[in-house]
Each structure stands twice: as C-alpha cells, then as structure tokens.
Design a protein around this motif. Structure first.
Motif, mmCIF file in Angstrom:
data_model
loop_
_atom_site.group_PDB
_atom_site.id
_atom_site.type_symbol
_atom_site.label_atom_id
_atom_site.label_comp_id
_atom_site.label_asym_id
_atom_site.label_seq_id
_atom_site.Cartn_x
_atom_site.Cartn_y
_atom_site.Cartn_z
ATOM 1 N N ASP A 577 0.834 -1.201 0.000
ATOM 2 C CA ASP A 577 0.000 0.000 0.000
ATOM 3 C C ASP A 577 0.871 1.254 0.000
ATOM 4 O O ASP A 577 1.960 1.268 0.584
ATOM 5 C CB ASP A 577 -0.875 0.053 1.262
ATOM 6 C CG ASP A 577 -1.808 -1.139 1.399
ATOM 7 O OD1 ASP A 577 -1.957 -1.900 0.422
ATOM 8 O OD2 ASP A 577 -2.389 -1.299 2.493
ATOM 9 N N HIS A 578 0.369 2.288 -0.657
ATOM 10 C CA HIS A 578 0.963 3.617 -0.551
ATOM 11 C C HIS A 578 -0.147 4.596 -0.224
ATOM 12 O O HIS A 578 -1.298 4.194 -0.066
ATOM 13 C CB HIS A 578 1.669 3.998 -1.859
ATOM 14 C CG HIS A 578 2.840 3.122 -2.171
ATOM 15 N ND1 HIS A 578 4.001 3.164 -1.438
ATOM 16 C CD2 HIS A 578 3.027 2.159 -3.110
ATOM 17 C CE1 HIS A 578 4.862 2.271 -1.924
ATOM 18 N NE2 HIS A 578 4.285 1.643 -2.929
ATOM 19 N N ASN A 579 0.174 5.882 -0.105
ATOM 20 C CA ASN A 579 -0.909 6.860 -0.059
ATOM 21 C C ASN A 579 -0.542 8.083 -0.876
ATOM 22 O O ASN A 579 0.613 8.269 -1.275
ATOM 23 C CB ASN A 579 -1.382 7.170 1.373
ATOM 24 C CG ASN A 579 -0.428 8.013 2.194
ATOM 25 O OD1 ASN A 579 0.710 8.269 1.791
ATOM 26 N ND2 ASN A 579 -0.881 8.444 3.350
ATOM 27 N N CYS A 664 3.954 10.072 -1.737
ATOM 28 C CA CYS A 664 3.483 9.113 -0.737
ATOM 29 C C CYS A 664 3.890 9.651 0.630
ATOM 30 O O CYS A 664 5.013 10.101 0.809
ATOM 31 C CB CYS A 664 4.109 7.743 -0.966
ATOM 32 S SG CYS A 664 3.593 6.533 0.275
ATOM 33 N N ILE A 666 4.048 7.841 3.397
ATOM 34 C CA ILE A 666 4.881 6.909 4.163
ATOM 35 C C ILE A 666 6.290 7.444 3.932
ATOM 36 O O ILE A 666 6.829 7.362 2.827
ATOM 37 C CB ILE A 666 4.726 5.471 3.651
ATOM 38 C CG1 ILE A 666 3.280 5.005 3.837
ATOM 39 C CG2 ILE A 666 5.706 4.532 4.374
ATOM 40 C CD1 ILE A 666 2.987 3.663 3.193
ATOM 41 N N HIS A 669 9.091 5.924 2.065
ATOM 42 C CA HIS A 669 8.910 5.896 0.606
ATOM 43 C C HIS A 669 9.177 7.275 -0.002
ATOM 44 O O HIS A 669 9.785 7.386 -1.062
ATOM 45 C CB HIS A 669 7.489 5.435 0.261
ATOM 46 C CG HIS A 669 7.138 4.104 0.836
ATOM 47 N ND1 HIS A 669 5.872 3.561 0.785
ATOM 48 C CD2 HIS A 669 7.898 3.190 1.491
ATOM 49 C CE1 HIS A 669 5.870 2.370 1.373
ATOM 50 N NE2 HIS A 669 7.087 2.132 1.826
ATOM 51 N N MET A 674 9.526 8.552 -3.739
ATOM 52 C CA MET A 674 8.139 8.506 -4.208
ATOM 53 C C MET A 674 7.497 9.888 -4.083
ATOM 54 O O MET A 674 6.584 10.112 -3.282
ATOM 55 C CB MET A 674 7.393 7.452 -3.396
ATOM 56 C CG MET A 674 6.159 6.901 -4.076
ATOM 57 S SD MET A 674 5.592 5.403 -3.260
ATOM 58 C CE MET A 674 5.945 4.186 -4.522
HETATM 59 CU CU LIG Z 1 4.383 4.724 -0.104
#
Ligand SMILES: [Cu+2]
Length: 685
Positions: A577-579, A664, A666, A669, A674
């Motif tokens: 998962d990412h956001n 993202c 996180i 990441h 990212m």
């Molecule tokens: Cu991520």
C-alpha cells in the motif's frame, strides 16, 4: 463494621485516581494568535524526552512567541515543557502566521540516504517546514519580501554543522541558521485540524521520527459542529481533546533511532500487557536486519506512554487525532472489554475538514465517500425523543490512519445496542491500534494498546445520538474564493514556458511503484490519458525516483487566475500500500457515478469529504515480480494484465499558484523517491 466497606471504597477510589492522575493525558502546549497574527520562534533542537522511559534524546521544536529583542532564543520556560509531545498553533481564518525557523539540530548520524552519492549533505541535518493540509501560498522570497511561504524548496542548515557540498540533489535554496516564513491564511480557509512538520527530502522520516512535528488548528469546533439550536446548547458540555500520535524507536543502548525500521518488532498475535504503549524489540528479523532485542518502540499520545483519559464531560468528547508518525499506519479502535467489542464513534471530520454527510443518502455512498479510511455504519438512533436525530450521520468502529491522516470523532459511552448512554460505574475502554499489514512486500505495523479511557461522568439527559454537523468548514472554502484571497501571491508566482492546460475530458495518471533500475528505491510515473482512457503523448515506461529537475506536471490557473479542476487517476502497481498526498489543495475521491459524468466545477469543495491524503491499496497479481528474474517492469506488467490494481480517481481544484509536490506520505517511501514536482502558474491575464 459498617464503616469498613465505605473506607475501603474511598481508599480504592483515591488510589485509582492518584494512579490515573499520574499519567493523565495532557493537552499539547498551545500558542494562540492575537489580533490576527501569530508570530513565533520555532527552534529545532535536541532535547531529552522526559515522558519516555530512559529519557532518550529526541529532536523537538521549542516554540515561543517571537522575543521582542529579536533574538533567536526562547526565554527559559518554567517547568519542563513537553516539546516532544508537539505544540498546537491555534489560528483564526484570515490570520497571518509568521515563523522564524531556527536550526540548532546536531548531525544526522543514522540517516540512510546520507550515504548515497550526492546526498552527503543530509548528514548536516538541514530543515524546513510544511503546513500540511493548509490552503496557503508556497511563495518564494522576493526582492521586496525576504520571507517564504509554505515552500519546501528552501533548506536551513545549522552552520555549526558545516557547509554542504552543492550537488544536483540539493534541490533547494540554501540558507544558514534561520529562515523567516510568512503564511497568510485565507479568510475562507476551512476551520479544522492541520499539522506542521519538516519536509527535507531524504531526511523527513528521520526528523519526524525524532519528534519534529506539531499541529495547527484553524477556527473552532463550533464552526462546524452543532450549528442547530438544540445541539449548540449541548456543545459546551462536549469536551475537546487534541491527540498527536507519534512513534519512536529506542535502541537497546537507550539511543533514539531516527531511521525508523518497520522490522523493529515482531508481529504480535496476542494482546498481552507488554504492548501498553510500546512494542518490544525483536531478536531476529526476517530480512536479517539488526538485532533490536531489549529495544523499545514507543507509541505515544502527546508524547505520553499509555496515558489515562478520564472522560468527565457531560456529553462525551470530540477527539481531534493526528497521525504524526513518520511511516506507521494506525488501525485505531476503542475497545470495550466489558462488551468485548469495539465501540462506535461518530466521524466529524477527515483530514481536518468537517464531512458533509447530508449529501450521502445511503451507506454505499458513505463508503465511497469514506474510501478505505472508515468502514461506515449508520449511527445508532438515540434513546428517547431524539430517536430520529441519527439521520445522515457517519459512524464507524475503526479508523485507518495512514501517515499524515487526521480524523475528528465524537466519543461517548455506548450501551450494548451501541446507543449513546450513561456509563455504568467503572466503565472503561482501551484506545488501541489493532496492527496493520500494508501488503505482500509491505510492512507489518504492530498492535499496541495506546491509552486507557475512563467514563467518569453520567451523560447529560438530552444528549442526542449524534452531533449535528453544519459543514461550514467545507462550504465556505470555495476554491474561487481561495484563489481571489491569494490573488497577489498567485500573480507573483513564477511562469514556465509551454505550460499548457490539461485538455477538457483528459486525466493525468500517476503510477506508484518500485523502479526497475533500483529495487531499493521508490518512484512515481506520469502519463496523460484521454476521455477513452487512451494514453496521449509519451506513455509512462518506468517508475522514476524523485528528480527535482524534472517538473512532471505543469498547469496554468484559469482566466483571471481562477481555479482549475483536474481529475487524476492514481494507480498503485506495487505489492504494498501507498498513499497520495498533494500540497496546496485538497481533493475528492470520485464515486463511480461521478466518474461517468463530467466535471462539475460548481460542485464545491465541500461536497462529501475533502481529503489531503488517501490510501492506495496494493495491486494483486504479479506486476513487477515475474520470472525469470523477478525484475519485470510493473507498468508493462500492468498494461499486460498481469495484476489488478484498484485505480482511485480524484478531483482536484487548483486555486494556488507556485511550485510544490505530491508524494506518498509513508516517509520511508517519500525519502526513497516517491515524490514529484508540480508547478501551477498564473494565467497571465
Ligand atoms: Cu508509499
């Protein structure tokens, strides 16, 4: 012996109370604006964290009103302020936030990315700040105004740490020791809950894990809760708490680890007492990482480990919760041991801005509005004459908070039918995170009991089944008004040659995944698609780690510097998962029906839920992991149908010009690449 039971009860109460008051959850330190201005000194520095066992040294923001002598030192504070817990900046709409950010940080000695070519400067621990979720200008300094807006392309170094070697990775204006920021809050800015944190690419995880984060509140809960008369009478009896969730890893020797390792602790199937506010270090790791045995991973509320929350308000409490962890996802619930289940809570806001549940007519629509953050349920009817008052409310038993998420919930005792009710004597609950796994190649965040909740007050008789939400926070924040409020800054923003508007009916598509060129990195990829979903222009071929020299997206504001609405399709081709988070705006997740229709620019921000970060669930299948060498190209694999992703389409109003980023949240990441640059330019007329 008639007096014995009375005395023993009194003794028991006294001992319970004294045990509870020892670690009752405190509100964050709060600084409030005065006459339209909050002018502060924000010093990033090392400090022992007194609220964590062993008092490890973290990095904190010491914040004070700007000293009248213009010095860069805060006066000695009385007591021992809990700076690690996080400070709250209380602003009003239309206020001016002035910050002098001072860097007194030590070297960043455990930064992973500092060992990469061209990124050695990260060891020097430069810093900046971002006002997360705020609709404000990211302006640059100019000849007439040497201050910066919510601009992450400026880095302040502590000159005591030495000067950086200039490299292309140093994608920012270099400053020494301090930087002044001036952030104008538009008069129609939504009221609600936002936060601030450093945004130095490559170090964001380290600095936030060490403690550098606080919250911003704009306006007041009464701006969007209880706008009707009956409810407004009740509102003074509703308590309000601010809860800042942080996590920090303390190594076996007592040193705080800023390069947070998701494998610090083994997953824990049972919920034993050892997980009260912390997870133990583990002695073996699946990937052969370091030995963390006898280390502790603390999960704190306002810096406190497993505090008590005595609820004494007559009509429950509104909890304003921020996930200020660097990378950890919280899967929150409020567990009632006597009922052996999770209690239901009413959702007031998501990502700081009140939801507008009245636009949803069914739970299905609510689920679409809620995305993956809530599993919505109808709010149970109240007992008695107010039984119909639960129409339109969004309730839930779980809150999935990926990093940077905020949520406000109304919490009160519930009976076995989930109805708001007076608590029996001694009723309690545990606020906990149930643990969360982010996918086959993702992380397993531990299950931890975070706090004890004690229901101490009988409920007010006329308490309804849910709080009425006026939705003012969203309805006033029309992008057109934001754009006109920030017109001068928008007009002054830099221009870019050949920056063209996205053609009507087209969408931007952003891929999330791991680059084939570097399996330890993270990247995004970009392409444009037409109304039929066909790629226009150059198709995305591979994931690309952050390159500040490559502004992948540019768009001009509309004629007269008015807002432009775009649709972005977010495709996660990774097996974790990412956001998605974007600066300087908020966005709506489109329902299937909306996706089939055309963009409705009169549909305000204010319909449904306005997010600034949403989960992007991992793909299912074999994208990026195909034989013979497990190094296949995930985008090519996705086009070939080797995995199914769950594309999420969002509608984004762009009302603020400048250069900023989407990424993202996180932070492992984000630091790993990212992230990408977007530039919004003035319309030129
Ligand atoms: Cu991520």
């Amino acid at each position: 012996m008639p007096s014995f039971p009375v005395r023993s009860l009194a003794f028991l109460c006294a001992s319970v109370l004294s045990a509870a008051t020892a670690n009752n959850l405190n509100e964050p330190i709060t600084l409030t604006s005065n006459n339209g201005v909050l002018d502060i000194l924000m010093i990033a520095k090392p400090a022992p964290i007194a609220t964590i066992p062993g008092k490890p040294t973290g990095w904190v923001f010491q914040i004070c009103p700007r000293p009248s002598d213009n010095s860069n030192m805060c006066p000695a504070a009385a007591g021992s302020p809990n700076y690690y817990g996080g400070t709250r900046l209380q602003l009003e709409r239309g206020d001016l936030l002035k910050v002098r950010l001072v860097n007194e940080l030590p070297l960043a000695l455990d930064s992973d990315h500092a060992s990469e070519a061209g990124e050695e400067f990260l060891t020097l621990n430069p810093i900046n700040i971002h006002t997360h979720g705020m609709l404000v200008s990211p302006h640059d300094a100019s000849a007439t105004d040497p201050t910066y807006g919510d601009n992450i392309f400026v880095l302040t170094f502590n000159s005591a740490n030495g000067k950086p070697v200039i490299s292309p990775h140093l994608h920012a204006t270099v400053r020494y020791d301090y930087t002044d920021y001036t952030i104008q809050i538009p008069k129609n800015h939504p009221s609600g809950l936002f936060w601030f944190h450093p945004h130095a690419h490559g170090l964001a995880l380290n600095q936030i894990s060490a403690g550098l984060a606080g919250i911003i509140t704009v306006g007041h809960v009464s701006d969007y809760v209880c706008k009707n008369l009956l409810c407004s009478v009740l509102l003074p009896s509703v308590g309000v708490r601010h809860i800042i969730l942080k996590d920090t890893q303390v190594l076996p020797g007592g040193m705080l680890q800023t390069q947070e390792d998701p494998d610090f602790s083994a997953p824990d199937g049972d919920s034993d007492d050892s997980r009260q506010g912390k997870a133990m270090g583990q002695d073996t790791t699946p990937d052969g990482g370091p030995n963390y045995e006898n280390g502790n991973w603390f999960f704190t509320l306002n810096g406190q480990v497993y505090p008590s929350m005595p609820m004494t308000s007559m009509a429950g409490e509104i909890w304003r919760i921020t996930n200020a962890s660097g990378s950890a996802t919280y899967n929150l619930n409020l567990f009632n041991p006597a009922q052996n289940r999770n209690m239901i809570m009413q959702v007031i806001s998501a990502d700081g801005v009140s939801i507008s549940p009245s636009t949803a007519t069914s739970l299905t629509q609510m689920a679409q509005m809620g995305g993956a953050k809530f599993k919505p349920e109808a709010c149970p009817a109240a007992v008695g004459p107010l039984a119909t008052s639960s129409q339109g409310g969004l309730c839930t038993r779980t809150l999935l908070l990926m990093p940077s998420s905020r949520v406000e919930v109304w919490v009160s005792y519930r009976n076995t039918r989930d109805q708001v009710a007076s608590a029996p004597m001694g009723a309690s609950a545990i606020l906990r995170t149930a643990g969360y796994n982010t996918g086959p190649s993702g992380d397993t965040w531990p299950a931890v009991n975070l706090a004890q909740v004690h229901f101490l007050s009988p409920l007010q008789l006329n308490t309804p089944g849910l709080l009425d939400l006026g939705g003012e926070a969203t309805s006033i924040s029309k992008p057109a008004v934001i754009a006109s409020q920030l017109l001068a800054a928008n007009k002054a923003a830099a221009t870019v040659p050949n920056c063209k508007a996205l053609p009507a009916g087209h969408m931007r598509r952003v891929f999330y995944g791991v680059p084939t060129t570097d399996l330890d990195a993270f990247g995004l990829a970009y392409e444009e698609i037409d109304a039929n979903g066909n790629v226009v222009g150059a198709p995305a071929t591979d994931l690309i780690p952050f390159n500040p020299m490559n502004d992948s997206v540019c768009l001009p504001l509309g004629p007269g510097n008015t807002p432009v609405y775009e649709r972005w399709q977010l495709v996660n081709v990774a097996t974790e998962d990412h956001n998605f988070h974007i600066h300087q705006t908020k966005f709506r997740v489109l329902t299937h029906d909306e996706l089939m229709g055309t963009i409705n620019t009169s549909s305000p921000i204010g319909k449904g839920i306005e997010y600034d970060n949403i989960p992007l669930p991992h793909s299912n299948g074999t994208c990026g992991v195909n034989p013979p060498d497990d190094l296949s190209n995930p985008i090519a694999d996705w086009r070939a149908g080797l995995c199914t992703a769950t594309p999420i389409t969002v509608e984004i109003p762009f009302a603020i010009a400048g250069r900023f980023v989407y990424h993202c949240h996180i932070l492992e990441h984000e630091d790993g690449g990212m992230m990408a640059v977007i530039q919004v330019v003035p319309s030129g007329n």
